[in-house]
Design a protein around this motif. Structure first.
Motif, PDB file in Angstrom:
ATOM      1  N   SER A  64       0.846  -1.185   0.000  1.00 59.82           N
ATOM      2  CA  SER A  64       0.000   0.000   0.000  1.00 59.82           C
ATOM      3  C   SER A  64       0.885   1.240   0.000  1.00 59.82           C
ATOM      4  O   SER A  64       1.693   1.431   0.919  1.00 59.82           O
ATOM      5  CB  SER A  64      -0.902  -0.005   1.234  1.00 59.82           C
TER       6      SER A  64
ATOM      7  N   VAL B 142       2.551   0.349   3.674  1.00 59.86           N
ATOM      8  CA  VAL B 142       2.218  -0.897   4.376  1.00 59.86           C
ATOM      9  C   VAL B 142       2.372  -2.063   3.406  1.00 59.86           C
ATOM     10  O   VAL B 142       2.086  -1.925   2.209  1.00 59.86           O
ATOM     11  CB  VAL B 142       0.768  -0.835   4.918  1.00 59.86           C
TER      12      VAL B 142
ATOM     13  N   ALA C 241      -1.297   4.253  13.127  1.00 54.67           N
ATOM     14  CA  ALA C 241      -1.598   4.364  11.695  1.00 54.67           C
ATOM     15  C   ALA C 241      -1.838   2.996  11.070  1.00 54.67           C
ATOM     16  O   ALA C 241      -2.683   2.850  10.176  1.00 54.67           O
ATOM     17  CB  ALA C 241      -0.451   5.077  10.981  1.00 54.67           C
ATOM     18  N   LEU C 242      -1.106   1.981  11.536  1.00 57.28           N
ATOM     19  CA  LEU C 242      -1.267   0.632  10.996  1.00 57.28           C
ATOM     20  C   LEU C 242      -2.624   0.040  11.393  1.00 57.28           C
ATOM     21  O   LEU C 242      -3.301  -0.595  10.575  1.00 57.28           O
ATOM     22  CB  LEU C 242      -0.117  -0.255  11.483  1.00 57.28           C
TER      23      LEU C 242
ATOM     24  N   GLU D 153      -5.322   1.738  11.973  1.00 55.67           N
ATOM     25  CA  GLU D 153      -6.311   2.458  11.146  1.00 55.67           C
ATOM     26  C   GLU D 153      -6.336   1.892   9.730  1.00 55.67           C
ATOM     27  O   GLU D 153      -7.399   1.738   9.128  1.00 55.67           O
ATOM     28  CB  GLU D 153      -5.953   3.949  11.135  1.00 55.67           C
ATOM     29  N   TRP D 154      -5.151   1.589   9.202  1.00 56.39           N
ATOM     30  CA  TRP D 154      -5.059   1.015   7.850  1.00 56.39           C
ATOM     31  C   TRP D 154      -5.783  -0.324   7.794  1.00 56.39           C
ATOM     32  O   TRP D 154      -6.549  -0.587   6.856  1.00 56.39           O
ATOM     33  CB  TRP D 154      -3.586   0.849   7.460  1.00 56.39           C
TER      34      TRP D 154
ATOM     35  N   ARG E 291      -8.989  -1.202   5.380  1.00 56.87           N
ATOM     36  CA  ARG E 291      -8.774  -2.043   4.195  1.00 56.87           C
ATOM     37  C   ARG E 291      -9.436  -3.413   4.282  1.00 56.87           C
ATOM     38  O   ARG E 291      -9.803  -3.984   3.268  1.00 56.87           O
ATOM     39  CB  ARG E 291      -7.270  -2.249   3.935  1.00 56.87           C
TER      40      ARG E 291
ATOM     41  N   SER F 183      -7.999  -5.488  14.483  1.00 60.94           N
ATOM     42  CA  SER F 183      -7.030  -4.391  14.443  1.00 60.94           C
ATOM     43  C   SER F 183      -6.671  -3.863  15.835  1.00 60.94           C
ATOM     44  O   SER F 183      -5.999  -2.842  15.954  1.00 60.94           O
ATOM     45  CB  SER F 183      -7.580  -3.240  13.592  1.00 60.94           C
TER      46      SER F 183
END
Length: 409
Positions: free
Chosen positions: A257, A263, A300-301, A303-304, A308, A315
């Motif tokens: 990504s 990512v 941030a990871l 949230e990703w 996705r 998460s």
């Protein structure tokens, strides 16, 4: 007069990670008496060549990597046929990113330039293709290609070492190389280890990963800009009932990504029910005085993953993590070149693989073997990988797009 440890060698390879092991496999396969030296135990976890998985993909913003990856697919299969077991597993590859991002547009351009079969997909097409398992934002696009896959790193290193041994190479671990000098009497090179042993060879290849900057400075007094980063690999639990949806062997891809952060990940393989999703980046470190964590901020990871994977992957936090090292050049391109100076073309270095080189280990080994044995490498333009590029520009190769790897403070 120097007292040497045993016989003389045609080629001494210093560093038995994936690149050194692949190089030793290549030189020994071609009938050259090869010595492979490793400063720690073989298959140790202190460098960049251990762990459970690496992706293989030819989709790159830099168009010169595509052909190297495609050759590597062939060379991986060739080595597997010689050893009798598999270290790579097929999957498709899916790249995603903002439609207007320079690096992502460069990736699409590279696919076209290299005639790599691919599909460019919008948000709705991505959701349809992956049956709702992957969603991208409205202003993003995806690129899908059948050329993906997962490599088992420790198993792959072991494969090349075993094949090198089978081809007559000598393998010695716990041999930390402290210096390399010209042999004034024999005309070759002398490799000195910290335990007092000395080895003589006609030629030498240095592939010491995160220790490259230190060793090269000792040997020739020049600093090559290769910065070690400590990075964290994360595994996340797939929600119950959806484990097979994200497993290898189905239609779920390896992925990258190109948003912020960058990512990447692989389908579930090594740990049943867990998927590898990590940030491509890390903290600058001294390879001999590593912090061993605590790792990057995961906000941030998380949230990703929420955005996705449609809530099908938990998460809340990773259930397992592993530490690894990158050896970063300023331009994120490799270093494959002669060390030069008094060594001429007798000492070749391979380093700076910048967190994306593992997949190309078979072709890197082939190139480094070509360079040390014949003085030139066929089928690849080495201008992108010369050390001298940093003399002309401290940042190395000029790119029209932003860096991929994040360096955290």
């Amino acid at each position: 007069m120097l007292n040497f440890s045993g016989e003389d060698f045609d080629v001494i390879v210093v560093g038995a990670g994936i690149m050194g092991s692949s190089t030793a496999y290549q030189t020994s396969k071609r009938g050259h008496k090869t010595l492979l030296l490793e400063q720690f135990d073989f298959l140790h976890h202190r460098g960049s060549s251990h762990g459970e998985s690496r992706t293989i993909r030819p989709t790159y913003p830099q168009d010169y990597y595509c052909s190297m990856v495609l050759e590597s697919y062939t060379l991986w299969e060739q080595a597997e046929s010689e050893i009798g077991y598999k270290v790579s597993f097929k999957a498709s590859q899916f790249d995603m990113g903002p439609a207007d991002a320079t690096n992502f547009k460069a990736l699409i351009s590279s696919c076209r330039k290299n005639s790599l079969p691919h599909q460019v997909l919008d948000k709705a097409q991505v959701a349809q293709k992956f049956s709702g398992r992957i969603h991208i934002p409205e202003d993003w696009v995806g690129v899908s290609t059948e050329y993906g896959g997962v490599i088992k790193p420790t198993k792959a290193v072991s494969m090349f070492q075993t094949l090198a041994l089978k081809n007559g190479a000598v393998l010695r671990d716990n041999m930390e190389v402290k210096d390399i000098k010209r042999d004034g009497e024999g005309g070759g090179l002398v490799v000195f280890t910290s335990n007092g042993e000395k080895f003589r060879g006609k030629k030498c290849v240095v592939t010491v990963g995160a220790w490259m900057k230190k060793l090269v400075k000792t040997v020739i007094g020049v600093e090559i800009p290769i910065q070690p980063l400590e990075t964290t690999v994360c595994y996340w639990r797939i929600n119950e009932g959806h484990e097979t949806d994200y497993a290898i062997g189905g239609d779920f891809p390896t992925f990258a990504s190109y948003g912020e952060p960058y990512v990447y990940g692989t389908p579930s393989l090594e740990f049943p029910g867990l998927i590898k999703v990590a940030v491509h980046g890390g903290y600058a470190c001294d390879p001999d005085k590593r912090p061993w964590g605590p790792g990057i901020s995961l906000a941030a990871l998380k949230e990703w993953i929420q955005g996705r994977f449609s809530g099908l992957v938990d998460s809340a936090g990773p259930v397992a993590t592993q530490l690894c090292m990158y050896s970063m050049t300023p331009d994120e391109d490799f270093v494959m070149d002669f060390l030069g100076g008094e060594f001429g073309k007798d000492l070749v270095i391979g380093g700076g693989f910048s967190g994306h080189g593992f997949k190309m280990a078979p072709v890197v080994g082939r190139i480094l073997a070509d360079l040390v044995l014949s003085g030139e490498a066929e089928g690849v333009d080495l201008k992108h990988f010369r050390v001298a590029r940093f003399n002309e520009n401290p940042k190395g190769n000029v790119k029209a797009f932003e860096d991929q790897v994040g360096t955290f403070q």
